[in-house]
Design a protein around this motif. Structure first.
Motif, PDB file in Angstrom:
ATOM      1  N   GLU A 192      -8.815   1.958   3.658  1.00 37.41           N
ATOM      2  CA  GLU A 192      -7.659   2.277   2.824  1.00 37.41           C
ATOM      3  C   GLU A 192      -7.685   1.267   1.683  1.00 37.41           C
ATOM      4  O   GLU A 192      -8.204   0.155   1.848  1.00 37.41           O
ATOM      5  CB  GLU A 192      -6.333   2.106   3.584  1.00 37.41           C
ATOM      6  CG  GLU A 192      -6.288   2.757   4.944  1.00 37.41           C
ATOM      7  CD  GLU A 192      -6.127   4.258   4.893  1.00 37.41           C
ATOM      8  OE1 GLU A 192      -5.769   4.773   3.815  1.00 37.41           O
ATOM      9  OE2 GLU A 192      -6.388   4.914   5.910  1.00 37.41           O
ATOM     10  N   HIS A 193      -7.157   1.654   0.542  1.00 35.14           N
ATOM     11  CA  HIS A 193      -7.168   0.725  -0.584  1.00 35.14           C
ATOM     12  C   HIS A 193      -5.756   0.289  -0.910  1.00 35.14           C
ATOM     13  O   HIS A 193      -4.898   1.118  -1.200  1.00 35.14           O
ATOM     14  CB  HIS A 193      -7.853   1.362  -1.780  1.00 35.14           C
ATOM     15  CG  HIS A 193      -9.279   1.735  -1.481  1.00 35.14           C
ATOM     16  ND1 HIS A 193     -10.226   0.796  -1.138  1.00 35.14           N
ATOM     17  CD2 HIS A 193      -9.890   2.937  -1.421  1.00 35.14           C
ATOM     18  CE1 HIS A 193     -11.368   1.413  -0.894  1.00 35.14           C
ATOM     19  NE2 HIS A 193     -11.194   2.714  -1.055  1.00 35.14           N
ATOM     20  N   HIS A 194      -5.537  -1.023  -0.842  1.00 37.18           N
ATOM     21  CA  HIS A 194      -4.191  -1.525  -1.099  1.00 37.18           C
ATOM     22  C   HIS A 194      -3.853  -1.366  -2.573  1.00 37.18           C
ATOM     23  O   HIS A 194      -4.724  -1.371  -3.445  1.00 37.18           O
ATOM     24  CB  HIS A 194      -4.047  -2.968  -0.636  1.00 37.18           C
ATOM     25  CG  HIS A 194      -5.080  -3.902  -1.206  1.00 37.18           C
ATOM     26  ND1 HIS A 194      -6.394  -3.871  -0.825  1.00 37.18           N
ATOM     27  CD2 HIS A 194      -4.968  -4.890  -2.117  1.00 37.18           C
ATOM     28  CE1 HIS A 194      -7.069  -4.805  -1.478  1.00 37.18           C
ATOM     29  NE2 HIS A 194      -6.230  -5.428  -2.270  1.00 37.18           N
ATOM     30  N   SER A 195      -2.542  -1.185  -2.829  1.00 37.99           N
ATOM     31  CA  SER A 195      -2.100  -0.890  -4.190  1.00 37.99           C
ATOM     32  C   SER A 195      -1.907  -2.164  -4.999  1.00 37.99           C
ATOM     33  O   SER A 195      -2.178  -2.205  -6.191  1.00 37.99           O
ATOM     34  CB  SER A 195      -0.787  -0.105  -4.157  1.00 37.99           C
ATOM     35  OG  SER A 195      -0.830   0.883  -3.156  1.00 37.99           O
TER      36      SER A 195
ATOM     37  N   THR B  11     -12.434  -2.104  -4.673  1.00 38.75           N
ATOM     38  CA  THR B  11     -13.087  -0.810  -4.417  1.00 38.75           C
ATOM     39  C   THR B  11     -14.542  -0.801  -4.887  1.00 38.75           C
ATOM     40  O   THR B  11     -15.222   0.211  -4.740  1.00 38.75           O
ATOM     41  CB  THR B  11     -12.324   0.334  -5.107  1.00 38.75           C
ATOM     42  OG1 THR B  11     -12.178   0.004  -6.481  1.00 38.75           O
ATOM     43  CG2 THR B  11     -10.968   0.545  -4.479  1.00 38.75           C
TER      44      THR B  11
ATOM     45  N   LEU C  26       0.852  -1.194   0.000  1.00 40.47           N
ATOM     46  CA  LEU C  26       0.000   0.000   0.000  1.00 40.47           C
ATOM     47  C   LEU C  26       0.884   1.238   0.000  1.00 40.47           C
ATOM     48  O   LEU C  26       1.786   1.364   0.815  1.00 40.47           O
ATOM     49  CB  LEU C  26      -0.936  -0.012   1.216  1.00 40.47           C
ATOM     50  CG  LEU C  26      -2.073   1.009   1.212  1.00 40.47           C
ATOM     51  CD1 LEU C  26      -3.283   0.460   1.948  1.00 40.47           C
ATOM     52  CD2 LEU C  26      -1.649   2.339   1.833  1.00 40.47           C
TER      53      LEU C  26
ATOM     54  N   GLU D 288     -15.989   7.377   8.357  1.00 38.25           N
ATOM     55  CA  GLU D 288     -15.462   6.017   8.432  1.00 38.25           C
ATOM     56  C   GLU D 288     -16.398   5.114   9.214  1.00 38.25           C
ATOM     57  O   GLU D 288     -16.677   3.983   8.814  1.00 38.25           O
ATOM     58  CB  GLU D 288     -14.072   6.033   9.074  1.00 38.25           C
ATOM     59  CG  GLU D 288     -13.048   6.741   8.202  1.00 38.25           C
ATOM     60  CD  GLU D 288     -11.674   6.775   8.824  1.00 38.25           C
ATOM     61  OE1 GLU D 288     -11.549   6.482  10.041  1.00 38.25           O
ATOM     62  OE2 GLU D 288     -10.709   7.083   8.098  1.00 38.25           O
TER      63      GLU D 288
ATOM     64  N   TYR E 195       1.139   5.538  -0.097  1.00 37.65           N
ATOM     65  CA  TYR E 195       0.567   6.895  -0.089  1.00 37.65           C
ATOM     66  C   TYR E 195       1.510   7.745  -0.914  1.00 37.65           C
ATOM     67  O   TYR E 195       2.532   8.202  -0.417  1.00 37.65           O
ATOM     68  CB  TYR E 195       0.524   7.480   1.325  1.00 37.65           C
ATOM     69  CG  TYR E 195      -0.369   6.754   2.293  1.00 37.65           C
ATOM     70  CD1 TYR E 195      -1.733   6.610   2.036  1.00 37.65           C
ATOM     71  CD2 TYR E 195       0.142   6.229   3.480  1.00 37.65           C
ATOM     72  CE1 TYR E 195      -2.556   5.943   2.934  1.00 37.65           C
ATOM     73  CE2 TYR E 195      -0.676   5.570   4.381  1.00 37.65           C
ATOM     74  CZ  TYR E 195      -2.019   5.437   4.105  1.00 37.65           C
ATOM     75  OH  TYR E 195      -2.826   4.800   4.987  1.00 37.65           O
TER      76      TYR E 195
ATOM     77  N   ARG F 224      -7.181  -1.266   8.557  1.00 37.67           N
ATOM     78  CA  ARG F 224      -8.082  -0.383   7.811  1.00 37.67           C
ATOM     79  C   ARG F 224      -8.224  -0.841   6.359  1.00 37.67           C
ATOM     80  O   ARG F 224      -9.269  -0.627   5.735  1.00 37.67           O
ATOM     81  CB  ARG F 224      -7.584   1.061   7.871  1.00 37.67           C
ATOM     82  CG  ARG F 224      -7.820   1.720   9.233  1.00 37.67           C
ATOM     83  CD  ARG F 224      -7.015   2.999   9.387  1.00 37.67           C
ATOM     84  NE  ARG F 224      -7.432   4.008   8.422  1.00 37.67           N
ATOM     85  CZ  ARG F 224      -8.423   4.863   8.636  1.00 37.67           C
ATOM     86  NH1 ARG F 224      -9.084   4.840   9.771  1.00 37.67           N
ATOM     87  NH2 ARG F 224      -8.757   5.748   7.724  1.00 37.67           N
ATOM     88  N   SER F 225      -7.181  -1.463   5.830  1.00 33.23           N
ATOM     89  CA  SER F 225      -7.297  -1.926   4.451  1.00 33.23           C
ATOM     90  C   SER F 225      -8.161  -3.187   4.369  1.00 33.23           C
ATOM     91  O   SER F 225      -8.755  -3.461   3.331  1.00 33.23           O
ATOM     92  CB  SER F 225      -5.916  -2.162   3.839  1.00 33.23           C
ATOM     93  OG  SER F 225      -5.253  -3.179   4.543  1.00 33.23           O
TER      94      SER F 225
ATOM     95  N   THR G  35      -2.958   0.868   9.375  1.00 27.72           N
ATOM     96  CA  THR G  35      -3.210   0.803   7.935  1.00 27.72           C
ATOM     97  C   THR G  35      -3.613  -0.605   7.522  1.00 27.72           C
ATOM     98  O   THR G  35      -4.501  -0.800   6.692  1.00 27.72           O
ATOM     99  CB  THR G  35      -1.945   1.229   7.167  1.00 27.72           C
ATOM    100  OG1 THR G  35      -1.470   2.443   7.723  1.00 27.72           O
ATOM    101  CG2 THR G  35      -2.238   1.435   5.704  1.00 27.72           C
TER     102      THR G  35
END
Lengths: 230, 253, 235
Positions: free
Chosen positions: B62-65, B78, B20, C135, B22, B56-57, B53
Motif C-alpha cells: 500500500e502506498h502511504h499518502s 513508489t 493513508l 503481492e 483510500y 502492508r505500507s 494496512t
C-alpha cells in the motif's frame, strides 16, 4: 477514404437490416422452443432419449454452420422426389425456410447446453424443497428450478443471441440479401471494401449494442426480483 | 548510541506521521512507530483498525499518502528501485499464505533465490531445504501446496520468506485462515524464529503468543495507534479504556 | 445413396475430400497460432496501464467480436489485395497483377477473428489469478517481468486452457467460411464434388463427418493438456 461512397452505402445497407433481424429473431425464438425440451430430454432418466438429445447437440455444435446450411439447402435437392412425395419440397427449395431452419437447429443446440448448465447449477436442495412441498414434477421445474436456472444462464444466453446476429450473415451464402449479403454485393461492385466494411460493421455493432442493453436490462430486472425476495 | 531517537537512525523501521487514504476513507491516521533491530512487536486491534494496512505500507503493498517510512534509513517511496531495495531487507507472511500453486514447496522457496538473489540452483535447493527443516517440513519439499494441510502451507510460506534471509519479517494474521488445531504448529515455528533473534512485526489475535514473544505491544483503533507499550505493562495495566475492552473480549474466550 | 463415389482414385472423390480436410486442418492450425499470438499481445494491451494501448485493444476486440467473420473475410480478401497492389505500385512501381496466396488470406481472416476471442480468454485468465499471487511475488522482490513470466503466466495458462480449447473448436469450424474465397479446403472440395456428381447431401454430410473427426481427435489433445496443466492443483 471515399466518404461519398460511405454515405451512399448507408441507405442500401440500412434497408438490409430488417432481413438480418428477421433471420435472427425468428431463429432465436424457434431455437429456444427446441432447446428447452431438448435440455429436459438430455437430463431424462431414459438412456435413449438422453442420447438422442446428446447426439443432436453434438452434431450441431461440432460442425460448421456453413456445412449445416449447405446440407439442408443444397443437400435436400438430392431427395427432391422423396420430399415432393410428402409435399415438403415447396419449403426446402426456399432459401428463407432453409436458413431459418438451420439457424434455429444450430442455436437450439447451443441454448440446450446453456439451459442444461443453468439447471445443473441450481442447488439440489431446491428440488428437494419443492418436492417436500408436494409440487408436481412439472411445477417443480416450472416454478422453482427454471426461473433460477434462467437467471443463471442469462449472460451466456445473451452471448448466444449476439452470436446469432453474426451467424445470420451465413444466409447470404444461399442468396438471401441481408446485411452481409448486400455488403458483399457493394464491395464486388465498387471494389472499395474498407468503406463498405466500416458502414456494415457499424450497423452490426449497433445491433449488438442494442441487444446487450436489452439483456442487461433483463438481468437487472431478474436480479431486482431476487433482491426483493431475499 | 548517539543516533538513538534520531529521525534517520541507521537501522530499524521507522514510521513518522504516516497517513493513508483510500479515496475519502482514511485508513491510517498519523502513525508514529519505530521498531529497532531485534525487536518483536505485536500489533493488535479489531478488524478494520488499519493494522494490516500498516504493515502492508511498510513493504510497499500500500502506498502511504503523507508522512515517511524509513527502513534502515532508506525512505520508502513508489520508486521501483527503492522498493526492490527495501524488499531485500523485509519479508512478509500473508494470512492466505499466497504460495504459488503451480510450483512445488521447494520451487516456491527457490524462485526468488534464483531470480532475485541469482544464486545457483544447487545452493538455492540447499538453502530451501535448510529453512524447510527449520519449519519442520523438509519431507514436503517436492509436493505441491494443495497437497499440504493449511498449517504446513503456512510454514512453507514462512520458509519461503526466511530463504531470502530478511532482517525484518512482517506477519499479517498468519494463523487467521487456519483450522484451530493447526494454529499452534505455526505459532511454535514463529516462537522459535523469535528466539533466533529476527526482527518481527506481527499482526495477530493470538494473545498467548504475543505475551510470550512480544517486546512491545501496539493497539490500533480506527486507523490510529491508541497505545504502545511494554508487553508486560500492556497486558497487566492497559492505559486506555478501549484497550481494556479489547483485551477483555479477546481474552475472555 | 451410392457411396462408391467416396472411394479413392479417378472414379471416386474420397481422395479429393481428404486433401481438402488436410487443407482445412492446416488453415485452422495456422490461424490458431496467429490467434494465440494476437491474443497474448492484445491481452497485454488491454491490461496495460497505458490508456491508448487499452483503447486500441478494446477497439480491436469490439470490432472483431461483433462483426460477422464473413464480412471480415470480404474485407481482407478484397482489401488485402488492393493494399498489396497499391504498395507494389506506389513503392516499387510495379503495376502488374499481384495477390496474396489464398492460404495466407484465409489464415489472416480466421486468425484476426479468433484472435479477438483469444484476447478475451487470456485477459480473463490473467485477471483470475488471485491478487495474493501478485503481492507474494512483489514482496519476494521479483521484477514485474519475472512476476508475469514465472508466477502469473503459468497460472493464467491453466485457467485459460478450457477457453482456448473452445476458441480452437470455433476456429476450426470457421475455416469452412474460407471456401467462399475459393481456397480448396473440405467445403470447397465438397462443393466441387457435389457439382460433378449431383449428390450434394452425400458430400456435405461427408464434410460434416470429417469436421466431427478433427474436432473429436483434437479435443482429446486439449483434455490431455488440461490434465497436465492441473498438476499440483488437485488434492
Amino acid at each position: 477514404m471515399d466518404f461519398q461512397l460511405m454515405l451512399d452505402s448507408i441507405g442500401p445497407l440500412f434497408r438490409a437490416i430488417p432481413n438480418t433481424l428477421m433471420l435472427t429473431v425468428t431463429s432465436v425464438m424457434i431455437g429456444f422452443v427446441i432447446a428447452v425440451p431438448m435440455a429436459l430430454l438430455r437430463m431424462s432418466k431414459s438412456f435413449v432419449l438422453s442420447k438422442i438429445s446428446a447426439g443432436y447437440v453434438y452434431f450441431f455444435r461440432s460442425t460448421p454452420l456453413l456445412v449445416q446450411i449447405f446440407l439442408i439447402y443444397y443437400g435436400s435437392g438430392q431427395f427432391r422426389s422423396e420430399l415432393e412425395a410428402v409435399n415438403l419440397w415447396q419449403y426446402f427449395r426456399e432459401p428463407w425456410f432453409c436458413a431459418i431452419l438451420t439457424l434455429s437447429l444450430n442455436t437450439g443446440a447451443y441454448v440446450c447446453e446453456i439451459i442444461r448448465g443453468g439447471i445443473l447449477s441450481v442447488a439440489q436442495g431446491q428440488w428437494e424443497a419443492a418436492q417436500v412441498l408436494g409440487l408436481s414434477r412439472f411445477d417443480q421445474f416450472k416454478d422453482v428450478i427454471f426461473p433460477q436456472a434462467f437467471r443463471q444462464a442469462l449472460p451466456a444466453y445473451g452471448n448466444e443471441v449476439i452470436i446469432m446476429v453474426k451467424a445470420s450473415s451465413l444466409a447470404s451464402t444461399i442468396t438471401i440479401l441481408e446485411l452481409t449479403g448486400i455488403a458483399e454485393k457493394l464491395i464486388a461492385e465498387t471494389y472499395q471494401p474498407l468503406e463498405i466494411f466500416i458502414v456494415a460493421g457499424s450497423f452490426y455493432l449497433m445491433l449488438n449494442f442494442i441487444i446487450t442493453q436489452m439483456i442487461s436490462f433483463g438481468e437487472r430486472r431478474l436480479n431486482r426480483h431476487m433482491a426483493r425476495n431475499s | 548510541m548517539s543516533e538513538q531517537g534520531n529521525a534517520h537512525s541507521r537501522t530499524g523501521i521507522e514510521l513518522q506521521n504516516v497517513d493513508l487514504f483510500y479515496g475519502q476513507f482514511q485508513a491510517l491516521k498519523n502513525i508514529n512507530l519505530s521498531v529497532a533491530q531485534g525487536e518483536k512487536v505485536v500489533i493488535c486491534g479489531s478488524s478494520g483498525s488499519g493494522k494490516s494496512t500498516l504493515i502492508r505500507s511498510v513493504i510497499g503493498l500500500e502506498h502511504h499518502s503523507s508522512g515517511s517510512i524509513f527502513i534502515n534509513g532508506e525512505r520508502m517511496c513508489t520508486d521501483p528501485k527503492v522498493m526492490a531495495h527495501v524488499r531485500r531487507d523485509v519479508g512478509m507472511v500473508f494470512q492466505q499464505f499466497n504460495l504459488f500453486p503451480h510450483l512445488t514447496i521447494a520451487e516456491n522457496c527457490m524462485l526468488a533465490l534464483l531470480r532475485v538473489k541469482k544464486i545457483s540452483k544447487e545452493d538455492a535447493r540447499a538453502r530451501a531445504m535448510t529453512y524447510l527443516e527449520r519449519v519442520h517440513i523438509p519431507d514436503q519439499a517436492d509436493k505441491y501446496p494443495s497437497q499440504l494441510s493449511g498449517g504446513q502451507q503456512q510454514r512453507a510460506a514462512i520458509a519461503r520468506a526466511l530463504c531470502m534471509q530478511p532482517q525484518y519479517l512482517l506477519f499479517d494474521e498468519p494463523t487467521s485462515a487456519l483450522d484451530p488445531e493447526m494454529v499452534n504448529e505455526v505459532l511454535d515455528v514463529m516462537v522459535e524464529m523469535a528466539n533466533d533473534g529476527i526482527t518481527m512485526i506481527c499482526v495477530t489475535h493470538e494473545m498467548g503468543f504475543a505475551r510470550e514473544v512480544a517486546d512491545r505491544m501496539v493497539f490500533m483503533d480506527r486507523g490510529q495507534i491508541l497505545e504502545i507499550g511494554d508487553s508486560e505493562e500492556f497486558f497487566t495495566a492497559p492505559k486506555h479504556e478501549r484497550t481494556k475492552n479489547f483485551l477483555d473480549t479477546i481474552l475472555s474466550h | 445413396m451410392d457411396l462408391s463415389i467416396l472411394s479413392f482414385g479417378a472414379s471416386g472423390w474420397g481422395d479429393e475430400m481428404l486433401v481438402g480436410a488436410g487443407m482445412t486442418f492446416a488453415v485452422a492450425i495456422s490461424s490458431y497460432a496467429l490467434a494465440l499470438l494476437i491474443g497474448v499481445v492484445f491481452a497485454a494491451c488491454k491490461l496495460s496501464p497505458i490508456a491508448p494501448l487499452r483503447w486500441f485493444g478494446n477497439f480491436y476486440t469490439t470490432v472483431f467480436r461483433g462483426v460477422p467473420e464473413l464480412l471480415i473475410i470480404y474485407l481482407v480478401f478484397f482489401g488485402g489485395e488492393m493494399l498489396l497492389r497499391s504498395v507494389a505500385e506506389g513503392i516499387f512501381g510495379y503495376d502488374g497483377y499481384i495477390s496474396l496466396p489464398l492460404f495466407v488470406t484465409g489464415m489472416l481472416c480466421i486468425g484476426l477473428g479468433a484472435g479477438a476471442f483469444c484476447t478475451e480468454v487470456i485477459r480473463g485468465a490473467v485477471l483470475a489469478v488471485p491478487k495474493g499471487q501478485h503481492e507474494a511475488s512483489e514482496v519476494l522482490g521479483l521484477s514485474s517481468w519475472e512476476k508475469a513470466y514465472f508466477v502469473i503466466f503459468p497460472q493464467a495458462l491453466r485457467i485459460a486452457l478450457p477457453g482456448l480449447a473452445n476458441v480452437w473448436q470455433v476456429t476450426l469450424k470457421e475455416t469452412a467460411l474460407i471456401s467462399v474465397i475459393g481456397l480448396v479446403e473440405v467445403m470447397r472440395a465438397a462443393k466441387i464434388a457435389s457439382g460433378a456428381t449431383h449428390q450434394p447431401f452425400t458430400f456435405y454430410m461427408y464434410a460434416a463427418v470429417l469436421f466431427l473427426v478433427i474436432t473429436s481427435v483434437t479435443n482429446k489433445g486439449f483434455v490431455r493438456a488440461e490434465r497436465w496443466s492441473n498438476k499440483g492443483m488437485e488434492r
